[in-house]
Scaffold this active site. Structure first.
Site, PDB file in Angstrom:
ATOM      1  N   HIS A   1      34.187  21.289  18.166  1.00  0.00           N
ATOM      2  CA  HIS A   1      35.381  21.504  17.356  1.00  0.00           C
ATOM      3  C   HIS A   1      36.511  20.586  17.815  1.00  0.00           C
ATOM      4  O   HIS A   1      36.449  19.973  18.882  1.00  0.00           O
ATOM      5  CB  HIS A   1      35.814  22.970  17.414  1.00  0.00           C
ATOM      6  CG  HIS A   1      35.987  23.515  18.802  1.00  0.00           C
ATOM      7  ND1 HIS A   1      34.925  23.801  19.644  1.00  0.00           N
ATOM      8  CD2 HIS A   1      37.095  23.832  19.521  1.00  0.00           C
ATOM      9  CE1 HIS A   1      35.366  24.255  20.795  1.00  0.00           C
ATOM     10  NE2 HIS A   1      36.688  24.290  20.751  1.00  0.00           N
TER      11      HIS A   1
ATOM     12  N   ARG B   1      51.801  24.110  15.070  1.00  0.00           N
ATOM     13  CA  ARG B   1      50.650  25.009  15.192  1.00  0.00           C
ATOM     14  C   ARG B   1      50.647  25.588  16.600  1.00  0.00           C
ATOM     15  O   ARG B   1      50.759  24.849  17.582  1.00  0.00           O
ATOM     16  CB  ARG B   1      49.338  24.275  14.941  1.00  0.00           C
ATOM     17  CG  ARG B   1      48.106  25.201  14.976  1.00  0.00           C
ATOM     18  CD  ARG B   1      46.835  24.452  14.587  1.00  0.00           C
ATOM     19  NE  ARG B   1      45.729  25.370  14.378  1.00  0.00           N
ATOM     20  CZ  ARG B   1      44.886  25.777  15.325  1.00  0.00           C
ATOM     21  NH1 ARG B   1      45.030  25.322  16.561  1.00  0.00           N
ATOM     22  NH2 ARG B   1      43.919  26.616  15.049  1.00  0.00           N
TER      23      ARG B   1
ATOM     24  N   HIS C   1      35.117  18.546  21.118  1.00  0.00           N
ATOM     25  CA  HIS C   1      34.508  19.018  22.351  1.00  0.00           C
ATOM     26  C   HIS C   1      33.795  20.341  22.087  1.00  0.00           C
ATOM     27  O   HIS C   1      33.956  20.946  21.027  1.00  0.00           O
ATOM     28  CB  HIS C   1      35.577  19.249  23.435  1.00  0.00           C
ATOM     29  CG  HIS C   1      36.567  20.313  23.087  1.00  0.00           C
ATOM     30  ND1 HIS C   1      37.559  20.141  22.127  1.00  0.00           N
ATOM     31  CD2 HIS C   1      36.719  21.592  23.544  1.00  0.00           C
ATOM     32  CE1 HIS C   1      38.271  21.244  22.016  1.00  0.00           C
ATOM     33  NE2 HIS C   1      37.784  22.138  22.856  1.00  0.00           N
TER      34      HIS C   1
ATOM     35  N   ASP D   1      33.162  24.155  24.266  1.00  0.00           N
ATOM     36  CA  ASP D   1      33.707  24.900  25.401  1.00  0.00           C
ATOM     37  C   ASP D   1      32.573  25.226  26.366  1.00  0.00           C
ATOM     38  O   ASP D   1      31.503  25.655  25.936  1.00  0.00           O
ATOM     39  CB  ASP D   1      34.373  26.194  24.925  1.00  0.00           C
ATOM     40  CG  ASP D   1      35.576  25.926  24.019  1.00  0.00           C
ATOM     41  OD1 ASP D   1      36.182  24.844  24.143  1.00  0.00           O
ATOM     42  OD2 ASP D   1      35.895  26.799  23.186  1.00  0.00           O
TER      43      ASP D   1
END
Length: 343
Positions: free
Chosen positions: A264, A274, A207, A209
């Protein structure tokens, strides 16, 4: 229950200020030393070529990062019943696997928080334990990374030679700025390895942002990837002491396509958790988003129709994660009417 390890805490006295090369030697990702006199020029180049860069010597105390990460670890280590008390995300609060309301899912759980103190969402999000400490650390961290985002935007303005230099950063400093903050946790998945048959498990799908600029920091677990101009996915080596900055959709529009909003995604790690922390710098809802007139050259035409941030935000969140959200606002090239030839 997945148990996360506490972050490595290192005091500022152990961190030495040093100069860095302009790119990561293994990936080619731009590395911007904010103390470098050439930082403005280097940031412009990074925004044009990658829409993404790493910043070092950023001035944000390491302690602020690690304390908030520690609190995030504590929250995500709670039982599912306890975490669910902070949800469901609508849009703010705790979410698990479901990303948005249009069917996107990922191997991720998260807390999405507003940074606007005028909104009362915080009061309705139940953070178990010492909630006062949690919100205090969130506010301290957000304040620091907002300043970093504004500094990056002012260096962009200086690099583009547009005035005033706060033409971009003032949107984030506005008391009505529609910014938000997200804590993501990607759990390990050793029990799923055999069923995946060597395939990657998507933590957060590809996607861009929609905001102006995003500031990302994670623990020392890899997973973040960015898409290059040719569509190749490039893995970003983690660095818990640095920040990564994304060009977002609104900045792509304001630059009239000079900068690219970076696509990304995050791949989950089979054995290690993570944890990432992202500040999404957004303008006030009423802000008009259009190419900056002070940037346009003589005869240059706008690539986008003007819209308000409120209009774009509503449109963006009606789409699927991987859609090209800006396509609806791109100006279509005008075609000349066909002339009939003489018979």
């Amino acid at each position: 229950m997945v148990v996360l390890t506490q972050p490595l805490v290192e005091t500022l006295s152990h961190i030495k200020t040093c100069k860095y090369n302009n790119t990561d030697v293994f990936t080619g990702i731009p590395v911007i030393d904010l103390s470098d006199p050439e930082a403005n020029t280097l940031i412009i180049k990074a925004c044009q070529e990658f829409g993404f860069f790493k910043v070092v010597n950023h001035g944000v105390p390491i302690e602020i990062m690690t304390k908030l990460e520690s609190e995030a670890v504590n929250f995500f280590n709670l039982s599912q019943v306890e975490k669910d008390k902070a949800g469901p995300a609508n849009p703010f609060g705790y979410g698990n696997k479901r990303i948005g309301s249009n069917g996107d899912v990922g191997w991720v759980e998260y807390l999405l928080l507003t940074t606007n103190p005028d909104l009362s969402y915080h009061k309705s999000i139940a953070i178990p334990g010492n909630s006062h400490l949690f919100w205090s650390l969130v506010n301290e961290y957000v304040s620091a990374v907002r300043n970093l985002a504004c500094l990056a935007l002012e260096k962009i303005a200086e690099g583009l030679r547009i005035e005033p230099k706060n033409v971009l950063s003032k949107m984030l400093r506005d008391e009505k700025s529609d910014s938000c903050f997200r804590l993501n946790h990607y759990p390990p998945f050793p029990e799923l390895l055999q069923t995946l048959s060597g395939r990657n498990l998507i933590g957060f799908g590809e996607h861009t942002d929609p905001q102006v600029i995003s500031v990302v920091r994670s623990n020392n677990t890899s997973g973040l990837q960015i898409s290059l101009k040719d569509g190749t996915w490039l893995s970003v080596p983690p660095d818990p002491y640095s920040f990564f900055i994304n060009v977002d959709d609104s900045l792509q529009v304001m630059s009239n396509g000079r900068f690219r909003s970076v696509r990304h995604r995050v791949l989950a790690d089979s054995m290690k958790s993570r944890v990432s922390m992202i500040y999404f710098g957004g303008p006030p809802l009423s802000e008009k988003i259009a190419p900056l007139s002070c940037l346009m050259e003589e005869g240059e035409e706008s690539l986008y129709n003007e819209f308000t941030w409120c209009e774009y935000k509503k449109s963006a969140y009606k789409t699927r994660l991987g859609d090209n959200r800006l396509a609806l606002f791109e100006k279509k090239p005008q075609t000349k009417p066909a002339t009939s030839a003489a018979q």
